[in-house]
Design a protein around this motif. Structure first.
Motif, PDB file in Angstrom:
ATOM      1  N   ALA A 685       0.870  -1.177   0.000  1.00 45.68           N
ATOM      2  CA  ALA A 685       0.000   0.000   0.000  1.00 45.68           C
ATOM      3  C   ALA A 685       0.907   1.227   0.000  1.00 45.68           C
ATOM      4  O   ALA A 685       1.748   1.383   0.887  1.00 45.68           O
ATOM      5  CB  ALA A 685      -0.922   0.009   1.209  1.00 45.68           C
ATOM      6  N   ARG A 686       0.750   2.064  -1.015  1.00 47.61           N
ATOM      7  CA  ARG A 686       1.617   3.230  -1.168  1.00 47.61           C
ATOM      8  C   ARG A 686       0.948   4.484  -0.604  1.00 47.61           C
ATOM      9  O   ARG A 686      -0.275   4.602  -0.629  1.00 47.61           O
ATOM     10  CB  ARG A 686       1.947   3.452  -2.648  1.00 47.61           C
ATOM     11  CG  ARG A 686       2.627   2.266  -3.317  1.00 47.61           C
ATOM     12  CD  ARG A 686       2.916   2.567  -4.783  1.00 47.61           C
ATOM     13  NE  ARG A 686       3.613   1.447  -5.423  1.00 47.61           N
ATOM     14  CZ  ARG A 686       3.021   0.476  -6.101  1.00 47.61           C
ATOM     15  NH1 ARG A 686       1.690   0.492  -6.234  1.00 47.61           N
ATOM     16  NH2 ARG A 686       3.718  -0.498  -6.644  1.00 47.61           N
ATOM     17  N   ARG A 714       6.137   2.920   2.210  1.00 47.96           N
ATOM     18  CA  ARG A 714       4.990   2.101   1.822  1.00 47.96           C
ATOM     19  C   ARG A 714       4.773   1.010   2.867  1.00 47.96           C
ATOM     20  O   ARG A 714       5.649   0.669   3.659  1.00 47.96           O
ATOM     21  CB  ARG A 714       5.171   1.519   0.412  1.00 47.96           C
ATOM     22  CG  ARG A 714       6.509   0.799   0.180  1.00 47.96           C
ATOM     23  CD  ARG A 714       6.423  -0.639   0.522  1.00 47.96           C
ATOM     24  NE  ARG A 714       7.631  -1.359   0.174  1.00 47.96           N
ATOM     25  CZ  ARG A 714       8.621  -1.609   1.010  1.00 47.96           C
ATOM     26  NH1 ARG A 714       8.591  -1.130   2.247  1.00 47.96           N
ATOM     27  NH2 ARG A 714       9.660  -2.332   0.634  1.00 47.96           N
ATOM     28  N   THR A 715       3.569   0.442   2.857  1.00 44.59           N
ATOM     29  CA  THR A 715       3.179  -0.609   3.785  1.00 44.59           C
ATOM     30  C   THR A 715       3.265  -1.958   3.089  1.00 44.59           C
ATOM     31  O   THR A 715       2.874  -2.095   1.930  1.00 44.59           O
ATOM     32  CB  THR A 715       1.745  -0.382   4.275  1.00 44.59           C
ATOM     33  OG1 THR A 715       1.650   0.906   4.883  1.00 44.59           O
ATOM     34  CG2 THR A 715       1.326  -1.441   5.274  1.00 44.59           C
ATOM     35  N   LEU A 716       3.775  -2.967   3.798  1.00 44.37           N
ATOM     36  CA  LEU A 716       3.812  -4.340   3.295  1.00 44.37           C
ATOM     37  C   LEU A 716       2.767  -5.175   4.037  1.00 44.37           C
ATOM     38  O   LEU A 716       2.633  -5.048   5.260  1.00 44.37           O
ATOM     39  CB  LEU A 716       5.193  -4.954   3.484  1.00 44.37           C
ATOM     40  CG  LEU A 716       6.336  -4.354   2.641  1.00 44.37           C
ATOM     41  CD1 LEU A 716       7.669  -4.939   3.068  1.00 44.37           C
ATOM     42  CD2 LEU A 716       6.094  -4.624   1.161  1.00 44.37           C
ATOM     43  N   ASN A 745       4.491  -1.549   8.900  1.00 47.85           N
ATOM     44  CA  ASN A 745       4.561  -0.103   8.640  1.00 47.85           C
ATOM     45  C   ASN A 745       3.247   0.469   8.095  1.00 47.85           C
ATOM     46  O   ASN A 745       3.253   1.228   7.114  1.00 47.85           O
ATOM     47  CB  ASN A 745       5.694   0.237   7.655  1.00 47.85           C
ATOM     48  CG  ASN A 745       7.057  -0.089   8.201  1.00 47.85           C
ATOM     49  OD1 ASN A 745       7.293   0.032   9.405  1.00 47.85           O
ATOM     50  ND2 ASN A 745       7.955  -0.507   7.334  1.00 47.85           N
ATOM     51  N   PRO A 746       2.098   0.139   8.677  1.00 47.17           N
ATOM     52  CA  PRO A 746       0.860   0.744   8.181  1.00 47.17           C
ATOM     53  C   PRO A 746       0.870   2.258   8.382  1.00 47.17           C
ATOM     54  O   PRO A 746       1.448   2.770   9.344  1.00 47.17           O
ATOM     55  CB  PRO A 746      -0.226   0.071   9.027  1.00 47.17           C
ATOM     56  CG  PRO A 746       0.478  -0.375  10.265  1.00 47.17           C
ATOM     57  CD  PRO A 746       1.869  -0.750   9.839  1.00 47.17           C
ATOM     58  N   ILE A 747       0.234   2.966   7.468  1.00 47.25           N
ATOM     59  CA  ILE A 747       0.162   4.428   7.525  1.00 47.25           C
ATOM     60  C   ILE A 747      -1.107   4.812   8.272  1.00 47.25           C
ATOM     61  O   ILE A 747      -2.199   4.386   7.925  1.00 47.25           O
ATOM     62  CB  ILE A 747       0.159   5.025   6.113  1.00 47.25           C
ATOM     63  CG1 ILE A 747       1.457   4.646   5.385  1.00 47.25           C
ATOM     64  CG2 ILE A 747       0.007   6.541   6.162  1.00 47.25           C
ATOM     65  CD1 ILE A 747       1.464   5.023   3.918  1.00 47.25           C
ATOM     66  N   VAL A 765       3.247   3.486  11.507  1.00 52.18           N
ATOM     67  CA  VAL A 765       3.364   2.848  12.818  1.00 52.18           C
ATOM     68  C   VAL A 765       3.906   1.441  12.605  1.00 52.18           C
ATOM     69  O   VAL A 765       4.078   0.984  11.473  1.00 52.18           O
ATOM     70  CB  VAL A 765       2.012   2.837  13.562  1.00 52.18           C
ATOM     71  CG1 VAL A 765       1.547   4.253  13.833  1.00 52.18           C
ATOM     72  CG2 VAL A 765       0.959   2.070  12.786  1.00 52.18           C
ATOM     73  N   ASP A 766       4.198   0.739  13.691  1.00 52.74           N
ATOM     74  CA  ASP A 766       4.946  -0.513  13.562  1.00 52.74           C
ATOM     75  C   ASP A 766       4.160  -1.643  12.921  1.00 52.74           C
ATOM     76  O   ASP A 766       4.631  -2.297  11.989  1.00 52.74           O
ATOM     77  CB  ASP A 766       5.444  -0.962  14.945  1.00 52.74           C
ATOM     78  CG  ASP A 766       6.520  -0.028  15.491  1.00 52.74           C
ATOM     79  OD1 ASP A 766       7.181   0.638  14.666  1.00 52.74           O
ATOM     80  OD2 ASP A 766       6.681   0.038  16.714  1.00 52.74           O
TER      81      ASP A 766
END
Length: 936
Positions: A685-686, A714-716, A745-747, A765-766
């Motif tokens: 997710a960018r 970005r989020t994985l 790493n969600p935004i 965040v983590d």
């Protein structure tokens, strides 16, 4: 007389001998539902026949009238024959489903080309799909009575719609969902969203919609909740002309003499401002500061429209029209098909009943206070007038049996006028103080898409299939001259009303202009190579690539009204903005009380952005056994996102990443009517252009600043799916599935605790997790159904739970008031449950259809608050709709509908120690609709 009789007999004989018709249909594999390209279909005992083309279709012309035996054959498959009766000048349809030569032949018939719009077609696609997917067709959309894609999409399992526009799939916000049009990416219109505004697509332009929930390498890697693909209507196989007109009456909005409105231009009837709201030319050349050039500043101040207060008028009723024409012709010996369609709607919405907008806060520690403190409580009145236009053009040309080219054009245009007035208490500043605020706005949205695509089949080159797509889209969202005017007042001991404008408590009167333009170029190439055909199933390797380029330009301007001297405002907005109050002091005119315009625009609020994505993939679609299908591989995506702010002091946003995204989908055929599916994939997710830019803007509604973060990553996401599907009979389905997602790493949208004023931004965040279960049922009721009378019932249910880490800085603020607060919360916009249900009755002999539909989603966070004050949550809204349609003769259909029968209060609330605080609420009213359609 003998000659006349002989002539009549001769004419009848000639007509009988030379009477001819046509036969068409599809030839498919019974086991895999794939088109059997190259199969033959012929009239037994003759040389009349056809070869199946790239779409799996055959078409035999000039067949003598009468009874014939029609036969279809294909290598490694059992042949099939059927007796057909050909009628002069008519086209009959028969479809073959050929079984593998090692299997017993069973009769099986599917619809022809038109099946793409039928419910049974979608169930068949779902059963044979390589991935976990859902879908809804135009036939179902018609039954549910939905007028735009946003309304229709929420009928799909696990889908909710936010703000009436944005798709949330499996409880995940727009960041984790993707929308494509005919497989091509299209730009969004909202600068703050990573989503397409689905209300912009009228459903009369849609053939079907599919939602893919498990990733495969031939799809974009930037979806997690699901990939929604909108497929526009394809051309018919014969001449078709359709027109419909509908009227709607809403119990709150229609023919309402208290409808709020404000002036606009003549072209708003087509959803576009004609320049009436443009920034005056004098202001575009620059606004001097006070005393820098007062004569010019005075001229500029007076050049703006004086209207900043809505007026009451009478509204009309809702209107909706659509038209389409399509046909298929032979051009240069090949088939050319086309469809052209247009739609127009105008709707009125008025919110006043049970409408309020309130603000509350926690001013002490949780264990020391029992209530939230009231900041404001306002009665709300809002009127909206919206025009939506759509144009669709679809052209398809087949070159021989093995090549097909297509061109699609889509244009959607929307114009929305909003007028709002709010009034109530304002204890945030002082007890006994009242507050009034007005907003006048007009928003125009436009989306234009051009698509060119091709499909090619090479029977002599190992039956390789190649398909490609090239798409160019432009979108714009302009808000010209959005006006805000706020003031306060109090009533003194003499019962006099004292008015004022307090610049330290709320924004001064202002005008706001915003212009967003975005373009998207998307190109895709897929090559499918069969490697093994066995037991009627084809294993294949698929390779391909994609290129995506997006460009955005965003500009905004803001002009404030400033005053000098004693207050000129006496409660009359129109009287406040007269030219006499805008005479500025000069050498010969030393006035002491006056208004003037201030250019409050900031360079940092303008930016440009570019995104470039290259992708390539390799995957296998392998039948490991007769029952086990494996679809696996990997996709390589390189991402480059950059944003440049007009203010050179701001740090440019920049993101460069290369990601390998593996995927494995398993489908096991337990029985001919049931499947077991499993899937694992990694997706991304960018951040959006808005989020990764240094852009900062003031949110008038929330009274805080929103600023981007140029350091976002970005989020994985790791995705797991497991599902069981049962298809008891044609048109029936029972499925149960579970899913799990882990986010790295969600935004998240958070408060910037280091800022001096209330300021929100985005941060990684983590960790985060989401999991849930989905159930779907579609069932005919045989105990009360016959061939002529069919009763059906069904629905879907999703239960979802999520958890995301709270930003460290925000957690520190929360625990300052509530030391026991946890370090995580549910995800923004995630509903814990989603329910859809329907009951239908169809009588084909009478041409009668009756449908009842229900939808509800559980409470979800709509606003994350800065401290231990409870987050704002939207409460469940129980929506019940009904409609009845009846054929009138051969070509006409009448329809009556009732939407929002229950008319519940729609509200967002905060809960503290068992007490509910209403953040905002309103009712929408019940809408009664009637329409008449003509189909030739």
């Amino acid at each position: 007389m003998k000659n006349i009789g002989l002539s009549i007999i001769l004419i009848v004989l000639v007509n009988f001998l030379f009477a001819q018709g046509s036969i068409k249909g599809k030839v498919m594999s019974k086991e895999s539902a794939e088109e059997l390209i190259g199969a033959t279909v012929f009239i037994k005992g003759t040389t009349i026949g056809s070869v199946v083309d790239i779409d799996g279709n055959y078409f035999i012309k000039n067949v003598p009238a009468g009874k014939h035996v029609l036969k279809s054959s294909y290598v490694s498959f059992n042949s099939d024959s059927v007796e057909v009766t050909v009628v002069d000048k008519q086209v009959i349809t028969h479809n073959f489903s050929l079984g593998n030569s090692t299997l017993a032949l069973e009769a099986f018939t599917v619809e022809a080309k038109a099946i793409r719009s039928s419910e049974n077609y979608m169930l068949q696609v779902k059963q044979k799909s390589a991935t976990v997917m859902e879908g809804i067709t135009s036939q179902e959309i018609t039954k549910r009575g939905d007028n735009d894609v946003a309304s229709a999409a929420k009928r799909v399992t696990g889908v909710t719609i936010e703000g009436g526009k944005y798709v949330y799939i499996r409880g995940l916000s727009d960041r984790y969902s993707k929308t494509t049009l005919n497989g091509a990416e299209i730009p969004g219109l909202d600068p703050n969203k990573n989503a397409v505004e689905l209300d912009l697509f009228p459903t009369n332009m849609v053939e079907n919609m599919t939602v893919v929930k498990s990733f495969s390498p031939d799809l974009p890697g930037s979806f997690t909740g699901g990939l929604l693909n909108i497929e526009t209507k394809d051309f018919p196989e014969k001449f078709t002309l359709q027109f419909s007109a509908g009227l709607g009456y809403n119990t709150q909005s229609s023919l309402n003499n208290n409808f709020l409105t404000h002036g606009g231009g003549s072209s708003e009837v087509i959803g576009k401002d004609d320049g009436t709201r443009d920034i005056p030319l004098e202001a575009m050349e620059g606004v001097p500061s006070l005393f820098q050039d007062n004569p010019r500043l005075e001229q500029i101040t007076k050049s703006f429209s004086k209207e900043m207060n809505g007026q009451e008028s009478s509204s009309s009723i809702n209107q909706r029209y659509s038209f389409s024409v399509g046909n298929q012709k032979t051009v240069f010996g090949n088939s050319l098909g086309f469809i052209i369609g247009a739609s127009y709607s105008k709707e009125f919405n008025h919110i006043q009943e049970d409408a309020q907008s309130n603000r509350y806060s926690l001013t002490g520690k949780v264990n020391e206070v029992n209530t939230l403190v009231t900041q404001q409580e306002l009665k709300d009145t809002k009127s909206q007038e919206e025009v939506l236009m759509g144009i669709l053009g679809n052209l398809s040309y087949k070159i021989g049996s093995n090549n097909k080219l297509g061109f699609t054009f889509v244009r959607n245009q929307s114009g929305t006028s909003n007028t709002t007035f709010q009034e109530g208490i304002f204890p945030k500043e002082d007890n006994g103080l009242f507050f009034q605020t007005r907003s006048l706005s007009y928003q125009e949205r436009a989306l234009t898409t051009y698509q060119l695509k091709g499909e090619h089949y090479f029977p002599s080159a190992k039956k390789i299939k190649v398909d490609w797509l090239s798409s160019y889209s432009t979108s714009s969202q302009n808000t010209p001259d959005q006006r805000f005017f706020s003031n306060d007042y109090r009533i003194n001991n003499d019962n006099d009303t004292i008015y004022g404008i307090n610049a330290s408590a709320y924004p001064v009167p202002a005008r706001y202009y915003r212009f967003l333009d975005q373009s998207t170029f998307d190109a895709k190439l897929n090559i499918e190579i069969p490697i093994l055909e066995k037991d009627g199933k084809t294993s294949k390797i698929k390779i391909g690539g994609a290129y995506l380029f997006q460009n955005r330009d965003y500009f905004e301007f803001r002009y404030n009204y400033r005053s000098q001297g004693a207050s000129l405002f006496d409660g009359n907005v129109d009287g406040y903005l007269v030219d006499e109050n805008m005479n500025l002091p000069t050498a010969g005119n030393p006035v002491s009380q006056y208004l003037y315009i201030e250019n409050a625009s900031e360079a940092r609020n303008n930016y440009t952005g570019e995104q470039t994505i290259f992708a390539t993939y390799l995957m296998g679609d392998i039948w490991a056994t007769k029952k086990l299908r494996l679809i696996g591989g990997a996709r390589l995506e390189t991402t480059h996102i950059s944003t440049i702010n007009e203010d050179p002091k701001q740090t440019p946003g920049d993101l460069n990443k290369t990601d390998v995204l593996p995927a494995l989908n398993l489908a096991y055929t337990l029985t001919p009517k049931s499947n077991l599916r499993g899937a694992y994939s990694k997706t991304i997710a960018r951040p959006t252009f808005r989020e990764i830019s240094g852009f900062a803007n003031f949110d008038f509604a929330a009274n805080w600043i929103v600023i981007g973060n140029t350091s976002l990553d970005r989020t994985l996401i790791d995705n797991f799916d497991l599902r069981y599907e049962l298809f008891p009979k044609v048109g029936e389905l029972i499925s149960f599935g579970v899913f799990y997602k882990n986010f790295t790493n969600p935004i998240e949208f958070v408060f910037n605790t280091q800022a001096q004023n209330d300021e929100l931004t985005w941060r990684n965040v983590d960790n985060g997790t989401l999991y849930g279960a989905e159930i779907e049922v579609k069932k005919l009721l045989p105990f009360i159904s016959t061939d002529k009378h069919q009763f059906s019932v069904g629905g879907n249910f999703s239960i979802i739970k999520s958890q995301v880490d709270i930003d460290d800085q925000q957690l520190e603020l929360i625990r300052a008031q509530d030391p026991t607060a946890g370090s995580s919360r549910e995800m923004f916009g995630q509903s814990p449950y989603i329910v859809n249900a329907f009951f239908g009755y169809n009588n084909d002999s009478l041409g009668l259809s009756i449908n009842l539909n229900y939808n509800v989603a559980g409470e979800k966070i709509t606003l994350v608050v800065i401290d231990a004050t409870p987050n704002v949550k939207a409460q469940p809204v129980h929506a019940l709709n009904a409609n009845i349609s009846k054929n009138l003769g051969k070509n006409f259909k009448a329809r009556f509908s009732v939407n929002n029968i229950l008319n519940p209060v729609i509200k967002q609330t905060q809960e503290f120690k068992g007490q509910e605080y209403i953040f905002n609420s309103y009712k929408q009213g019940t809408t009664y609709g009637i329409s008449l359609s003509y189909l030739f």
